[in-house]
Design an enzyme around this catalytic site. Structure first.
Site, PDB file in Angstrom:
ATOM      1  N   CYS A  86      36.347  18.452  49.378  1.00 15.25           N
ATOM      2  CA  CYS A  86      36.643  18.498  47.949  1.00 15.25           C
ATOM      3  C   CYS A  86      36.079  17.255  47.246  1.00 15.25           C
ATOM      4  CB  CYS A  86      38.144  18.663  47.725  1.00 15.25           C
ATOM      5  SG  CYS A  86      38.573  19.296  46.085  1.00 15.25           S
ATOM      6  N   HIS A 195      39.935  23.105  51.635  1.00 11.52           N
ATOM      7  CA  HIS A 195      40.678  22.055  52.335  1.00 11.52           C
ATOM      8  C   HIS A 195      41.123  22.497  53.736  1.00 11.52           C
ATOM      9  CE1 HIS A 195      41.445  19.123  49.009  1.00 11.52           C
ATOM     10  NE2 HIS A 195      41.213  20.189  48.255  1.00 11.52           N
ATOM     11  N   GLU A 197      42.164  20.636  56.117  1.00  6.79           N
ATOM     12  CA  GLU A 197      43.317  19.836  56.557  1.00  6.79           C
ATOM     13  C   GLU A 197      44.644  20.420  56.075  1.00  6.79           C
ATOM     14  OE1 GLU A 197      42.592  18.345  52.427  1.00  6.79           O
ATOM     15  OE2 GLU A 197      41.361  19.083  54.092  1.00  6.79           O
TER      16      GLU A 197
END
Length: 228
Positions: A86, A195, A197
């Site tokens: 991002c 994302h 994560e």
């Protein structure tokens, strides 16, 4: 394997990234502040999402001049894996480690929701644990994720198989050719808007993102660990 999570003023996904590495992947990880002048001792570099320096001027434009970015560039040139997610992707673009640029989402709105991605290339150090053309679900959260590059750059990305992830079905932000994640020519720097994560455990709604980190470790061990 030891990872560095780079923290800029305004980063807000650094804790998620740290959790993904330490608690889900089981590898070593440390937070590294933006004014750090050495990344010696780290095997992988992670640039998390957020709003570095308040996104003033352009997303990633000020963070690109942080002291630590000189070391990130050195690490990339040395062949170490560098992942920017991002805002991290935006910083890598501004630093010239990846080609192209980011524009406002074509809706001109901030978008935050899960999206489907297709693994366009599962032969990279970031995607080797995935199956070819596997469809995965990863959340996005951005206002400027509309990837763009000129025709010559796009042709090179396609020719060199640098497009790793594409949006599957619905393109949420207007990115050229549905691009969600690309690497540099060498293949050791990945920038992606979704994302991973935030998708490393079923308790978070899914674990499709974990394979990106597992792929990095797999490649690193194959290259650096000798089994007697």
């Amino acid at each position: 394997m030891k990872f560095a999570v780079i923290v800029f003023p305004g980063s807000n996904c650094d804790v998620d990234m740290f959790h993904a590495i330490k608690d889900e992947l089981g590898e070593e990880v440390e937070y590294v502040w933006h004014d750090t002048e050495s990344l010696e001792g780290f095997d992988g570099i992670l640039l998390p999402g957020g709003f570095s320096y308040g996104d003033y001027l352009r997303t990633g434009a000020i963070a690109r001049f942080s002291n630590v970015m000189k070391e990130v560039i050195k690490a990339a040139e040395a062949g170490k894996p560098v992942l920017g997610v991002c805002n991290g992707f935006q910083i890598l673009l501004e630093a010239g480690l990846l080609p192209g640029a980011m524009r406002r989402n074509d809706s001109l709105k901030f978008i935050c929701r899960p999206v489907e991605l297709k693994v366009a290339n599962n032969q990279s150090m970031f995607s080797s644990v995935y199956k070819e053309e596997e469809v995965i679900t990863i959340p996005i959260a951005h206002g400027e994720g509309n990837y763009y590059c000129d025709e010559e750059t796009l042709a090179k990305l396609q020719e060199n198989n640098q497009i790793i992830f594409t949006y599957n079905g619905i393109n949420p932000n207007g990115s050229l050719e549905n691009i969600a994640g690309i690497t540099n020519e060498k293949g050791n720097v990945l920038g992606m808007m979704p994302h991973p994560e935030r998708a490393v455990d079923e308790l978070l709604g899914g674990a499709d993102g974990l394979k990106i980190f597992q792929s990095i470790v797999k490649q690193w061990r194959e290259a650096n660990v000798v089994n007697a």
